[in-house]
Design a protein around this motif. Structure first.
Motif, PDB file in Angstrom:
ATOM      1  N   GLU A 440       0.830  -1.202   0.000  1.00 28.87           N
ATOM      2  CA  GLU A 440       0.000   0.000   0.000  1.00 28.87           C
ATOM      3  C   GLU A 440       0.867   1.255   0.000  1.00 28.87           C
ATOM      4  O   GLU A 440       0.583   2.229  -0.707  1.00 28.87           O
ATOM      5  N   GLY A 441       1.928   1.217   0.805  1.00 25.40           N
ATOM      6  CA  GLY A 441       2.838   2.363   0.854  1.00 25.40           C
ATOM      7  C   GLY A 441       3.545   2.585  -0.466  1.00 25.40           C
ATOM      8  O   GLY A 441       3.718   3.716  -0.935  1.00 25.40           O
ATOM      9  N   GLU A 442       3.958   1.487  -1.108  1.00 23.15           N
ATOM     10  CA  GLU A 442       4.626   1.575  -2.413  1.00 23.15           C
ATOM     11  C   GLU A 442       3.694   2.195  -3.445  1.00 23.15           C
ATOM     12  O   GLU A 442       4.105   3.026  -4.270  1.00 23.15           O
ATOM     13  N   SER A 443       2.429   1.816  -3.407  1.00 18.56           N
ATOM     14  CA  SER A 443       1.449   2.347  -4.359  1.00 18.56           C
ATOM     15  C   SER A 443       1.253   3.845  -4.154  1.00 18.56           C
ATOM     16  O   SER A 443       1.199   4.608  -5.132  1.00 18.56           O
ATOM     17  N   GLU A 444       1.155   4.281  -2.900  1.00 16.13           N
ATOM     18  CA  GLU A 444       0.949   5.711  -2.660  1.00 16.13           C
ATOM     19  C   GLU A 444       2.184   6.520  -3.039  1.00 16.13           C
ATOM     20  O   GLU A 444       2.076   7.625  -3.591  1.00 16.13           O
ATOM     21  N   LEU A 445       3.381   5.963  -2.762  1.00 25.35           N
ATOM     22  CA  LEU A 445       4.611   6.649  -3.159  1.00 25.35           C
ATOM     23  C   LEU A 445       4.635   6.858  -4.673  1.00 25.35           C
ATOM     24  O   LEU A 445       4.996   7.936  -5.160  1.00 25.35           O
ATOM     25  N   SER A 446       4.243   5.833  -5.436  1.00 24.43           N
ATOM     26  CA  SER A 446       4.226   5.936  -6.898  1.00 24.43           C
ATOM     27  C   SER A 446       3.269   7.037  -7.345  1.00 24.43           C
ATOM     28  O   SER A 446       3.583   7.807  -8.269  1.00 24.43           O
ATOM     29  N   ARG A 447       2.111   7.141  -6.672  1.00 26.84           N
ATOM     30  CA  ARG A 447       1.142   8.173  -7.050  1.00 26.84           C
ATOM     31  C   ARG A 447       1.692   9.568  -6.763  1.00 26.84           C
ATOM     32  O   ARG A 447       1.491  10.503  -7.562  1.00 26.84           O
ATOM     33  N   TYR A 448       2.388   9.730  -5.646  1.00 27.27           N
ATOM     34  CA  TYR A 448       2.983  11.030  -5.338  1.00 27.27           C
ATOM     35  C   TYR A 448       4.068  11.392  -6.357  1.00 27.27           C
ATOM     36  O   TYR A 448       4.163  12.537  -6.816  1.00 27.27           O
ATOM     37  N   GLN A 449       4.887  10.404  -6.724  1.00 28.93           N
ATOM     38  CA  GLN A 449       5.946  10.673  -7.706  1.00 28.93           C
ATOM     39  C   GLN A 449       5.347  11.085  -9.053  1.00 28.93           C
ATOM     40  O   GLN A 449       5.822  12.039  -9.683  1.00 28.93           O
ATOM     41  N   ASN A 450       4.321  10.371  -9.486  1.00 25.08           N
ATOM     42  CA  ASN A 450       3.684  10.715 -10.764  1.00 25.08           C
ATOM     43  C   ASN A 450       3.031  12.093 -10.698  1.00 25.08           C
ATOM     44  O   ASN A 450       3.062  12.855 -11.676  1.00 25.08           O
ATOM     45  N   GLY A 451       2.423  12.423  -9.550  1.00 24.84           N
ATOM     46  CA  GLY A 451       1.825  13.746  -9.393  1.00 24.84           C
ATOM     47  C   GLY A 451       2.855  14.850  -9.502  1.00 24.84           C
ATOM     48  O   GLY A 451       2.634  15.874 -10.163  1.00 24.84           O
ATOM     49  N   LEU A 452       4.022  14.648  -8.877  1.00 33.31           N
ATOM     50  CA  LEU A 452       5.091  15.654  -8.951  1.00 33.31           C
ATOM     51  C   LEU A 452       5.660  15.733 -10.367  1.00 33.31           C
ATOM     52  O   LEU A 452       5.964  16.826 -10.852  1.00 33.31           O
ATOM     53  N   ARG A 453       5.801  14.591 -11.027  1.00 34.74           N
ATOM     54  CA  ARG A 453       6.287  14.613 -12.411  1.00 34.74           C
ATOM     55  C   ARG A 453       5.373  15.468 -13.292  1.00 34.74           C
ATOM     56  O   ARG A 453       5.843  16.308 -14.069  1.00 34.74           O
ATOM     57  N   ASN A 454       4.083  15.242 -13.165  1.00 31.85           N
ATOM     58  CA  ASN A 454       3.127  15.976 -13.995  1.00 31.85           C
ATOM     59  C   ASN A 454       3.086  17.458 -13.620  1.00 31.85           C
ATOM     60  O   ASN A 454       2.946  18.322 -14.501  1.00 31.85           O
ATOM     61  N   CYS A 455       3.200  17.746 -12.340  1.00 32.77           N
ATOM     62  CA  CYS A 455       3.218  19.144 -11.892  1.00 32.77           C
ATOM     63  C   CYS A 455       4.429  19.877 -12.459  1.00 32.77           C
ATOM     64  O   CYS A 455       4.314  20.979 -12.997  1.00 32.77           O
ATOM     65  N   TYR A 456       5.597  19.255 -12.340  1.00 29.01           N
ATOM     66  CA  TYR A 456       6.814  19.869 -12.871  1.00 29.01           C
ATOM     67  C   TYR A 456       6.735  20.027 -14.395  1.00 29.01           C
ATOM     68  O   TYR A 456       7.166  21.042 -14.952  1.00 29.01           O
ATOM     69  N   LYS A 457       6.201  18.994 -15.054  1.00 22.70           N
ATOM     70  CA  LYS A 457       6.132  19.035 -16.518  1.00 22.70           C
ATOM     71  C   LYS A 457       5.248  20.182 -16.998  1.00 22.70           C
ATOM     72  O   LYS A 457       5.507  20.782 -18.054  1.00 22.70           O
ATOM     73  N   SER A 458       4.208  20.506 -16.231  1.00 22.91           N
ATOM     74  CA  SER A 458       3.328  21.613 -16.618  1.00 22.91           C
ATOM     75  C   SER A 458       4.057  22.957 -16.602  1.00 22.91           C
ATOM     76  O   SER A 458       3.580  23.928 -17.164  1.00 22.91           O
ATOM     77  N   GLN A 459       5.230  22.985 -15.965  1.00 22.99           N
ATOM     78  CA  GLN A 459       6.030  24.205 -15.905  1.00 22.99           C
ATOM     79  C   GLN A 459       7.289  24.117 -16.769  1.00 22.99           C
ATOM     80  O   GLN A 459       8.201  24.929 -16.639  1.00 22.99           O
ATOM     81  N   GLY A 460       7.359  23.080 -17.636  1.00 24.90           N
ATOM     82  CA  GLY A 460       8.516  22.925 -18.524  1.00 24.90           C
ATOM     83  C   GLY A 460       9.702  22.272 -17.862  1.00 24.90           C
ATOM     84  O   GLY A 460      10.828  22.388 -18.359  1.00 24.90           O
ATOM     85  N   ASN A 461       9.468  21.565 -16.743  1.00 29.91           N
ATOM     86  CA  ASN A 461      10.557  20.917 -16.014  1.00 29.91           C
ATOM     87  C   ASN A 461      10.379  19.410 -15.988  1.00 29.91           C
ATOM     88  O   ASN A 461       9.288  18.890 -16.234  1.00 29.91           O
TER      89      ASN A 461
END
Length: 601
Positions: A440-461
């Motif tokens: 369960e912890g591994e799954s939530e960590l993956s979701r947080y990482q993907n959320g940050l990836r998408n957030c950064y990408k929206s700013q060209g990073n």
């Protein structure tokens, strides 16, 4: 069969004349695979604009795949800006951005393979900014990193500009005025940036334009390499003195050559012309040696190191590991007593700088040890101290830094963040690392990482994640740092270079699926030792397993990224402290950006 390449000096927008000559040469000596243009590609007169635009806008056909570097002149900003925005030109494209069919712009600096040939380039003239037609320090740094890659570069394209002295040894301004090459030994007009890069890249052919003459120098020997380099300078298309502006070349790719073929020394081979300048620059180079390292790495020893017993500064690498790759040539003291204190568990900052600024959270000894004193292992109870900065139940936690809370993890801004959107992903449970999670912890960590990836990408990073797994780390924190997408290609080389400067190598593995990368890390983790790892935007995972008693720099990941981002003064978080009010504002700003990507919203 070896590829057949045409090389051209400054076209200056005279594309009718250039392509007419190309077609003529192709009929008599062709066909040719590609045309490489160095020097100013765009017109310098409005009179040539219509002719030029016919090719750019597709009304006239470019007869051969054509690559150019001199990205300035009339209409250059408008045309190249539009080129950059094309969908097919997005992402990391070092092999040319398509302007029109068969016409490609080599932007900034890069390295690519063309018909088996390894080609590097530096586009534009030297400048401190990044406007069209100018190369920046970022472009130079990229080439320095690419030069570390294995293999021999076949062609290196540069743009030496006349009245800025950017011309390699062998041709001077006097040569241009007289249309006759000057004494080969005269290197007074050599641009240091270009010459330093040529010494590092060590190409088989160095091609340049913009000096108004054709000049083929004798082959010269490279320092610390067995193959020779040939320099070719090409004149401008349509020059009034009828100097040669088009040159045919058919080099065998170095990747297919035997060592004896590659290292053959032609008649009249000379010494490297750039070594003639070293006498004037050697003292400056020595004084800046560690500063030059810091473009990727933070250890400015002049600011950090404590004097040894004889008044000399201590070698950080020797104190940490007991060895130094520089050996006797190292400028700093290899002090056995300091090394022994480090081995016995004394705080590295105390040994190197004379004091420790970490305070109570530092787990190392703060007094020097004699031989009878042994380091005691820490207990689990010490790891679970109520003073833990990251436990939500601890009175020490700074809750105003928290940006999101889930079931197993929360996200927070670090104290003294490297950049504004620098984020820590922290397990709510007091865990020593993120490699010992429940499913369960591994799954939530993956979701947080993907959320940050998408957030950064929206700013060209792009997102870079790293973690130090060590007995020194009592509560895990996985760090996420945004890196401009344009710089992400440098990450593998810069991390590897920084590691080598500390005497170890990072293991590199590429994964198409992030979950496979996590499984690999969990397999590599050894509880008795330790692990440092980085997850790059393209799925590459870099790892280093810590050796027994190895003192690994706790801020290694942050410090390498500080070098990459050109903010070395922010490598130490203590230099980046701001008020609680300012921290709260950063948190609120990031919450707004992250809201649509937050998996726990």
């Amino acid at each position: 069969m070896a590829p057949r390449i045409l090389l051209c000096g400054d076209p200056l927008g005279r594309l009718n004349q250039l392509f007419k000559r190309v077609q003529s040469v192709s009929k008599s000596a062709g066909p040719f695979d590609a045309l490489l243009c160095v020097g100013q590609f765009f017109p310098d007169s409005p009179d040539l604009l219509d002719e030029f635009l016919d090719y750019v806008e597709g009304r006239a056909q470019v007869p051969i795949p054509t690559y150019f570097t001199g990205d300035y002149g009339i209409t250059a900003p408008k045309i190249l800006s539009a080129t950059s925005k094309k969908a097919e030109n997005q992402g990391f494209k070092m092999d040319g951005l398509e302007v029109s069919p068969n016409l490609f712009w080599l932007r900034g600096s890069g390295k690519f393979t063309l018909h088996g040939l390894s080609i590097t380039y530096l586009s534009g003239r030297q400048s401190s900014d990044s406007q069209f037609g100018k190369y920046s320090e970022d472009d130079v740094d990229a080439l320095r990193a690419l030069a570390e890659e294995p293999g021999v570069v076949d062609l290196f394209l540069t743009y030496p500009f006349l009245y800025t002295n950017e011309w390699p040894a062998g041709v001077t301004k006097r040569a241009v005025d007289s249309d006759v090459p000057a004494d080969v030994s005269d290197s007074s007009c050599c641009d240091l940036t270009v010459s330093e890069l040529v010494k590092e890249v060590k190409p088989r052919y160095h091609i340049a334009g913009s000096m108004g003459v054709f000049y083929a120098r004798e082959p010269y020997l490279n320092v610390d390499s067995s193959h020779v380099t040939r320099f070719l300078g090409l004149a401008q298309v349509g020059n009034k003195n009828k100097q040669k502006f088009l040159h045919a070349l058919s080099p065998t790719p170095s990747s297919t050559m035997s060592p004896s073929e590659l290292n053959a020394k032609p008649p009249k081979t000379t010494l490297c012309p750039y070594t003639l300048q070293e006498g004037a620059t050697e003292s400056k180079k020595r004084s800046n040696e560690d500063d030059s390292d810091s473009q990727y790495w933070r250890y400015d020893v002049s600011k950090r190191q404590k004097n040894g017993p004889d008044g000399e500064k201590l070698c950080f690498k020797f104190v940490c590991s007991g060895s130094c790759p520089r050996g006797e040539s190292c400028h700093f003291q290899h002090n056995a007593e300091a090394r022994e204190q480090c081995r016995r568990g004394v705080c590295l900052d105390l040994i190197i700088k004379g004091k420790c600024e970490k305070g109570p959270e530092c787990s190392y000894k703060h007094e020097f040890q004699d031989e009878s004193v042994q380091r005691k292992p820490r207990s689990d109870n010490a790891n679970r101290s109520r003073e833990c900065w990251f436990c939500l139940s601890s009175p020490s936690v700074e809750s105003h830094l928290i940006v999101s809370v889930g079931e197993s993890f929360y996200c927070a801004l670090p104290k003294g963040s490297l950049v504004e959107d620098h984020i820590l992903i922290i397990p709510i449970e007091h865990l020593p690392n993120t490699l010992v999670l429940s499913p369960e912890g591994e799954s939530e960590l993956s979701r947080y990482q993907n959320g940050l990836r998408n957030c950064y990408k929206s700013q060209g990073n792009d997102a870079v994640f790293f973690e130090l797994v060590s007995k020194r780390v009592s509560h895990a924190n996985l760090q996420a740092v945004p890196v401009p997408a344009s710089r992400a290609r440098l990450l593998p080389n810069i991390f590897s270079l920084a590691a080598e400067k500390l005497g170890f190598k990072l293991v590199t593995k590429k994964f198409n699926d992030s979950s496979e990368g996590r499984k690999y890390l969990q397999k590599e983790y050894n509880e008795a030792l330790g692990l440092f790892y980085v997850v790059l935007p393209d799925g590459t995972v870099l790892t280093h397993t810590l050796e027994e008693n190895e003192v690994f720099p706790a801020q290694f990941g942050r410090e390498v990224l500080a070098g990459l981002l050109k903010i070395p003064d922010r490598a130490d978080w203590r230099n980046c402290k701001i008020s609680q009010e300012e921290e709260a504002k950063l948190v609120e700003d990031f919450k707004k950006q992250f809201q649509e990507f937050d998996p726990c919203q």
